[in-house]
Design a protein around this motif. Sequence first.
Motif, PDB file in Angstrom:
ATOM      1  N   THR A 150       1.041  -1.142   0.007  1.00  0.00           N
ATOM      2  CA  THR A 150       0.093   0.026  -0.037  1.00  0.00           C
ATOM      3  C   THR A 150       0.883   1.283  -0.117  1.00  0.00           C
ATOM      4  OG1 THR A 150      -1.596  -0.961   1.297  1.00  0.00           O
ATOM      5  CG2 THR A 150      -1.778   1.244   1.328  1.00  0.00           C
ATOM      6  N   TRP A 151       0.528   2.096  -0.973  1.00  0.00           N
ATOM      7  CA  TRP A 151       1.447   3.412  -1.022  1.00  0.00           C
ATOM      8  C   TRP A 151       1.043   4.175   0.500  1.00  0.00           C
ATOM      9  CZ3 TRP A 151       4.957   3.679  -4.355  1.00  0.00           C
ATOM     10  CH2 TRP A 151       4.908   2.879  -5.555  1.00  0.00           C
ATOM     11  N   ASP A 157      -0.138   7.017   0.856  1.00  0.00           N
ATOM     12  CA  ASP A 157      -1.335   7.868   0.503  1.00  0.00           C
ATOM     13  C   ASP A 157      -2.532   6.688   0.542  1.00  0.00           C
ATOM     14  OD1 ASP A 157      -1.694   6.488  -2.027  1.00  0.00           O
ATOM     15  OD2 ASP A 157      -1.359   8.296  -2.913  1.00  0.00           O
ATOM     16  N   GLY A 158      -2.358   5.358   0.857  1.00  0.00           N
ATOM     17  CA  GLY A 158      -3.549   4.557   1.070  1.00  0.00           C
ATOM     18  C   GLY A 158      -3.765   3.752  -0.140  1.00  0.00           C
ATOM     19  N   ARG A 159      -3.333   3.989  -1.457  1.00  0.00           N
ATOM     20  CA  ARG A 159      -3.673   3.440  -2.542  1.00  0.00           C
ATOM     21  C   ARG A 159      -2.970   1.849  -2.531  1.00  0.00           C
ATOM     22  NH1 ARG A 159      -1.608   5.948  -7.444  1.00  0.00           N
ATOM     23  NH2 ARG A 159       0.116   6.588  -5.615  1.00  0.00           N
ATOM     24  N   THR A 160      -3.443   1.093  -3.014  1.00  0.00           N
ATOM     25  CA  THR A 160      -3.107  -0.194  -3.326  1.00  0.00           C
ATOM     26  C   THR A 160      -2.928  -0.653  -4.635  1.00  0.00           C
ATOM     27  OG1 THR A 160      -3.708  -0.946  -1.046  1.00  0.00           O
ATOM     28  CG2 THR A 160      -3.229  -2.787  -2.640  1.00  0.00           C
TER      29      THR A 160
END
Length: 103
Positions: free
Chosen positions: A55-56, A58-61
């Motif tokens: 997961t980045w 910033d919360g993106r996967t």
Amino acid sequence: MSGVSAVLTEAETLLSVLDAPGEAHALWRAAVERSRTLVTAVVEERGLAGPAAFTWPDGRTPTVRAMLPDMIEEYARHTGHADLLREAVDGRVGEGAPPDFTI
């Protein structure tokens, strides 16, 4: 997943370059095989469109599909680093084996 570790063992660190070439090659082949096993297990478990185990900040996967080219790029980058080290040691640059190279 299959329980295969992606973490290098102590024997697979930079110190392994001091081993005989055959031993270093065997360590590399074993690492390649573990990587192939892990990638196969992830694709079978999650599919290419499934989420990667990352997961980045910033919360993106990203998807598994998006991570595979990143893995290839990272491997190529480190291969290039190893080539720079080899060039510094033996002074040979460019592509292809030298004329006196034999297997």
